[in-house]
Design an enzyme around this catalytic site. Structure first.
Site, PDB file in Angstrom:
ATOM      1  N   THR A 177      52.327  81.581 -81.976  1.00 42.82           N
ATOM      2  CA  THR A 177      52.997  81.901 -83.238  1.00 42.82           C
ATOM      3  C   THR A 177      51.881  82.353 -84.145  1.00 42.82           C
ATOM      4  OG1 THR A 177      54.915  80.406 -83.165  1.00 42.82           O
ATOM      5  CG2 THR A 177      53.934  80.693 -85.302  1.00 42.82           C
ATOM      6  N   VAL A 206      66.701  79.262 -81.792  1.00 43.70           N
ATOM      7  CA  VAL A 206      65.910  79.430 -83.013  1.00 43.70           C
ATOM      8  C   VAL A 206      64.950  78.260 -83.117  1.00 43.70           C
ATOM      9  CG1 VAL A 206      66.000  79.560 -85.532  1.00 43.70           C
ATOM     10  CG2 VAL A 206      67.781  80.674 -84.167  1.00 43.70           C
ATOM     11  N   GLY A 207      63.689  78.567 -83.385  1.00 39.97           N
ATOM     12  CA  GLY A 207      62.671  77.515 -83.456  1.00 39.97           C
ATOM     13  C   GLY A 207      62.447  77.020 -84.878  1.00 39.97           C
ATOM     14  N   ASP A 208      61.309  76.372 -85.063  1.00 37.30           N
ATOM     15  CA  ASP A 208      60.975  75.781 -86.358  1.00 37.30           C
ATOM     16  C   ASP A 208      60.465  76.800 -87.371  1.00 37.30           C
ATOM     17  OD1 ASP A 208      58.760  76.037 -84.505  1.00 37.30           O
ATOM     18  OD2 ASP A 208      57.524  75.097 -86.053  1.00 37.30           O
ATOM     19  N   GLY A 231      58.546  73.914 -81.040  1.00 34.79           N
ATOM     20  CA  GLY A 231      59.363  74.031 -82.241  1.00 34.79           C
ATOM     21  C   GLY A 231      60.443  72.984 -82.404  1.00 34.79           C
TER      22      GLY A 231
HETATM   23  N1  ASP Z   1      56.796  76.967 -82.931  1.00 30.80           N
HETATM   24  C1  ASP Z   1      57.185  78.159 -82.236  1.00 30.80           C
HETATM   25  C2  ASP Z   1      58.601  78.027 -81.782  1.00 30.80           C
HETATM   26  O1  ASP Z   1      58.970  76.975 -81.322  1.00 30.80           O
HETATM   27  C3  ASP Z   1      56.334  78.445 -81.067  1.00 30.80           C
HETATM   28  C4  ASP Z   1      54.886  78.198 -81.251  1.00 30.80           C
HETATM   29  O2  ASP Z   1      54.404  78.005 -82.340  1.00 30.80           O
HETATM   30  O3  ASP Z   1      54.159  78.194 -80.288  1.00 30.80           O
HETATM   31  O4  ASP Z   1      59.318  78.980 -81.845  1.00 30.80           O
END
Ligand code: ASP
Length: 310
Positions: A177, A206-208, A231
């Site tokens: 990310t 959908v992630g964080d 996430g």
């Molecule tokens: N946090 C991001 C997600 O879960 C992925 C990442 O940061 O590696 O979409």
């Protein structure tokens, strides 16, 4: 009173490459990508620009660099498509804008900003998110632009492993990310985060990243935070807001609060990853609980650095 100096920190994801697999050439390429993005953000702050503009520019530079999982270089879903999430948050008034699951805008973070600036909403998805990006005059790109062989190969590998019933894999290997946090010379804080999500995620996941309070958070009274990692766990532990809450209610320093959340809340709960954070006094914290986190930072008139491993 603020001392009117700026601070900026950026990340290009946590734990994506094991040290054992890193070559000096790759390491140089990552560090160069980080330095370019740091400079893009710092140029804004040096000219007296806002933290919001600085984090936006830094994240755009990271999105343009195919080595990082955001914008160009985003990872693929199980269906072999790219769905991007991004968010910006302004510490002055907690205004936020986000997009989720989009494909098309060259810089998803600019689409997130358009949501904040042009609508009464916080998060847009689907065709209307794209329509808004068009209306805002944002650049669009096609599948060829966003394609990277390495991400495609990572998807094939992951799918092959799953087919064999293996989900082994270093959890830290699948993600990535990009993000930025800043304090400007006015003392205002801002955060921005952008991602392709996790390799072989389900379409629609959908992630964080686009969730204010989870992967992205900013509030002038405490801190600005951008996360990277697993996430789902960042969402369940409201990682970004938790760093701020520990400072607000427990009087912890930025370093104590950020470290606690990453090491004690996320780490033991399958939340591999890390955060970058800056506080109202311009202090910077960059804790992570996995092998590495691509990161760089600068404090006006003070320290600067770029690193990958501990
Ligand atoms: N946090 C991001 C997600 O879960 C992925 C990442 O940061 O590696 O979409």
């Amino acid at each position: 009173m603020t001392d009117k100096t700026y601070s900026l920190a950026i990340h290009g994801g946590a734990g994506t490459i094991l040290k054992s697999k890193m070559t000096p050439e790759r390491e140089d390429a990552y560090l160069a990508g980080l330095r370019t993005a740091l400079e893009a953000g710092e140029a804004v702050l040096r000219d007296g620009g806002s933290a919001m503009d600085a984090v936006t520019e830094a994240v755009c530079a990271l999105e343009d660099e195919p080595l990082f999982n955001a914008g160009r270089g985003a990872v693929y879903t199980t269906e072999g498509v790219q769905e991007m999430d991004a968010c910006v948050m302004d510490g002055q008034d907690r205004r936020a804008g986000a997009v989720a699951g989009i494909f098309g805008p060259k810089n998803p973070v600019r689409a997130a900003r358009a949501v904040m600036e042009r609508t009464p909403h916080v998060c847009l998805i689907g065709p209307n998110a794209l329509a808004l990006a068009r209306e805002a005059g944002l650049e669009f790109e096609d599948r060829d632009y966003f394609f990277t062989q390495a991400r495609w190969d990572a998807l094939q590998e992951t799918l092959a492993m799953r087919a064999k019933g293996e989900e082994s894999d270093d959890p830290a290997r699948r993600h990535g990310t990009v993000g930025a946090v800043a304090r400007d010379r006015n003392g205002d804080l801002a955060a921005a985060t952008s991602t392709g999500g996790m390799t072989a995620k389900l379409p629609g996941r959908v992630g964080d990243t686009p969730m204010p309070g989870a992967g992205t958070f900013a509030e002038n009274a405490t801190c600005a935070v951008s996360g990277t990692g697993h996430g789902e766990i960042f969402i369940r532990w409201t990682a970004g807001a938790e760093v701020a809450a520990r400072m607000r209610h427990r009087g912890e320093t930025l370093e104590e609060a950020a470290r606690h959340v990453v090491m004690n809340d996320l780490g033991p709960n399958d939340g591999s990853g890390g955060v970058i954070a800056v506080d109202r006094d311009g202090n910077i914290a960059l804790p992570f609980n996995c092998e590495g986190m691509y990161r760089a930072f600068v404090r006006e008139g003070g320290e600067r650095g770029a690193a990958i491993y501990a």
